[in-house]
Design a protein around this motif. Structure first.
Motif, PDB file in Angstrom:
ATOM      1  N   GLY A 134      28.046  72.180  17.227  1.00 23.56           N
ATOM      2  CA  GLY A 134      28.453  73.490  17.999  1.00 23.56           C
ATOM      3  C   GLY A 134      27.363  74.627  17.630  1.00 23.56           C
ATOM      4  N   GLN A 135      27.257  75.554  18.513  1.00 24.18           N
ATOM      5  CA  GLN A 135      26.462  76.626  18.384  1.00 24.18           C
ATOM      6  C   GLN A 135      27.253  77.878  18.851  1.00 24.18           C
ATOM      7  N   GLY A 136      27.713  78.791  18.094  1.00 19.68           N
ATOM      8  CA  GLY A 136      28.416  79.811  18.438  1.00 19.68           C
ATOM      9  C   GLY A 136      29.958  79.448  18.737  1.00 19.68           C
ATOM     10  N   LEU A 194      15.583  71.728  20.857  1.00 17.68           N
ATOM     11  CA  LEU A 194      16.403  70.725  20.071  1.00 17.68           C
ATOM     12  C   LEU A 194      15.907  70.098  18.613  1.00 17.68           C
ATOM     13  N   GLU A 195      16.629  69.372  18.204  1.00 15.05           N
ATOM     14  CA  GLU A 195      16.105  68.725  16.935  1.00 15.05           C
ATOM     15  C   GLU A 195      14.952  68.122  17.211  1.00 15.05           C
ATOM     16  N   GLY A 196      14.709  67.366  18.185  1.00 17.90           N
ATOM     17  CA  GLY A 196      13.397  66.332  18.239  1.00 17.90           C
ATOM     18  C   GLY A 196      12.831  66.650  19.699  1.00 17.90           C
ATOM     19  N   ALA A 197      12.190  65.654  20.007  1.00 14.99           N
ATOM     20  CA  ALA A 197      11.394  65.817  21.453  1.00 14.99           C
ATOM     21  C   ALA A 197      12.051  64.988  22.448  1.00 14.99           C
ATOM     22  N   ARG A 234      16.464  58.780  14.046  1.00 12.00           N
ATOM     23  CA  ARG A 234      17.733  59.750  13.738  1.00 12.00           C
ATOM     24  C   ARG A 234      17.551  61.151  13.812  1.00 12.00           C
ATOM     25  N   TRP A 235      18.111  61.920  14.725  1.00 12.73           N
ATOM     26  CA  TRP A 235      18.199  63.213  14.534  1.00 12.73           C
ATOM     27  C   TRP A 235      19.325  63.606  13.603  1.00 12.73           C
ATOM     28  N   VAL A 236      19.174  64.630  12.893  1.00 15.25           N
ATOM     29  CA  VAL A 236      20.192  65.270  12.017  1.00 15.25           C
ATOM     30  C   VAL A 236      21.065  65.875  12.418  1.00 15.25           C
ATOM     31  N   SER A 237      20.495  66.654  13.538  1.00 15.88           N
ATOM     32  CA  SER A 237      21.520  67.483  14.316  1.00 15.88           C
ATOM     33  C   SER A 237      20.960  67.731  15.789  1.00 15.88           C
ATOM     34  N   LEU A 238      21.847  67.784  16.780  1.00 18.84           N
ATOM     35  CA  LEU A 238      21.465  68.021  18.068  1.00 18.84           C
ATOM     36  C   LEU A 238      20.463  69.284  18.347  1.00 18.84           C
ATOM     37  N   MET A 239      20.966  70.317  17.813  1.00 17.94           N
ATOM     38  CA  MET A 239      19.964  71.588  18.378  1.00 17.94           C
ATOM     39  C   MET A 239      19.548  72.074  16.779  1.00 17.94           C
ATOM     40  N   ASP A 240      18.036  72.282  17.094  1.00 17.98           N
ATOM     41  CA  ASP A 240      17.510  72.918  15.721  1.00 17.98           C
ATOM     42  C   ASP A 240      18.224  74.035  14.822  1.00 17.98           C
ATOM     43  N   GLY A 241      18.893  73.800  13.768  1.00 17.09           N
ATOM     44  CA  GLY A 241      19.586  74.746  13.131  1.00 17.09           C
ATOM     45  C   GLY A 241      20.991  74.721  13.458  1.00 17.09           C
ATOM     46  N   SER A 242      21.487  73.770  14.048  1.00 19.74           N
ATOM     47  CA  SER A 242      22.964  73.618  14.265  1.00 19.74           C
ATOM     48  C   SER A 242      23.583  72.355  13.556  1.00 19.74           C
ATOM     49  N   ASP A 243      24.659  72.179  13.877  1.00 16.78           N
ATOM     50  CA  ASP A 243      25.369  70.983  13.374  1.00 16.78           C
ATOM     51  C   ASP A 243      25.163  69.688  14.393  1.00 16.78           C
ATOM     52  N   LYS A 271      11.283  69.960  24.349  1.00 18.10           N
ATOM     53  CA  LYS A 271      11.654  70.260  23.046  1.00 18.10           C
ATOM     54  C   LYS A 271      12.905  71.498  23.043  1.00 18.10           C
ATOM     55  N   THR A 272      13.339  71.632  24.101  1.00 20.34           N
ATOM     56  CA  THR A 272      14.389  72.486  24.589  1.00 20.34           C
ATOM     57  C   THR A 272      15.356  72.231  25.271  1.00 20.34           C
ATOM     58  N   LEU A 273      16.633  72.680  25.302  1.00 22.12           N
ATOM     59  CA  LEU A 273      17.821  72.510  26.202  1.00 22.12           C
ATOM     60  C   LEU A 273      18.390  73.823  26.614  1.00 22.12           C
ATOM     61  N   LYS A 274      18.840  73.946  27.832  1.00 19.39           N
ATOM     62  CA  LYS A 274      19.186  75.108  28.270  1.00 19.39           C
ATOM     63  C   LYS A 274      20.640  74.762  29.111  1.00 19.39           C
ATOM     64  N   VAL A 275      21.815  75.048  29.041  1.00 19.18           N
ATOM     65  CA  VAL A 275      23.031  74.941  29.780  1.00 19.18           C
ATOM     66  C   VAL A 275      23.549  76.115  30.097  1.00 19.18           C
TER      67      VAL A 275
END
Length: 117
Positions: A24-26, A77-80, A108-117, A61-65
């Protein structure tokens, strides 16, 4: 001298599908899992949503919803990913957004978004 059998595996980590992880984020919460290069993200939506209420933008490398005009995810994103292969759909009668991301590698990505869980 118990030689643990786990050491000889590729790249030092189990290759079986990972369990779904809470992230999650926020105020936005999601669950995600990664299978090889495919990443499935499930986002609970606060109110029933249709396709026209949603805008999902995949980039390398980014995601917007955006939901109902409100941005719920916007970041790196954590990766590309292969943006043109990423898709999304609405499930659970509009209560859940599902994103399918295709990563550029099976690492394997550590998290979904860079700097999130």
């Amino acid at each position: 001298g118990g030689m643990g059998g786990m050491e000889g595996m590729m790249g030092g980590g189990p290759k079986q599908p990972m369990d779904e992880v809470d992230g999650g984020q926020g105020s936005t919460k999601w669950k995600w899992e990664m299978n090889d290069d495919e990443i499935l993200v499930r986002i609970a939506l606060a109110k029933p949503t249709t396709k026209k209420d949603l805008k999902v933008t995949f980039a390398h490398k980014t995601l917007k919803v955006e939901v109902h005009g409100e941005t719920i995810i916007d970041g790196k994103l954590e990766g590309a990913v292969h943006a043109d292969e990423c898709t999304w759909c609405i499930a659970e009668k509009g209560a859940e957004l599902q994103l399918m991301l295709v990563a550029t590698s099976g690492n394997r990505w550590v998290s979904l978004m860079d700097g999130s869980d």
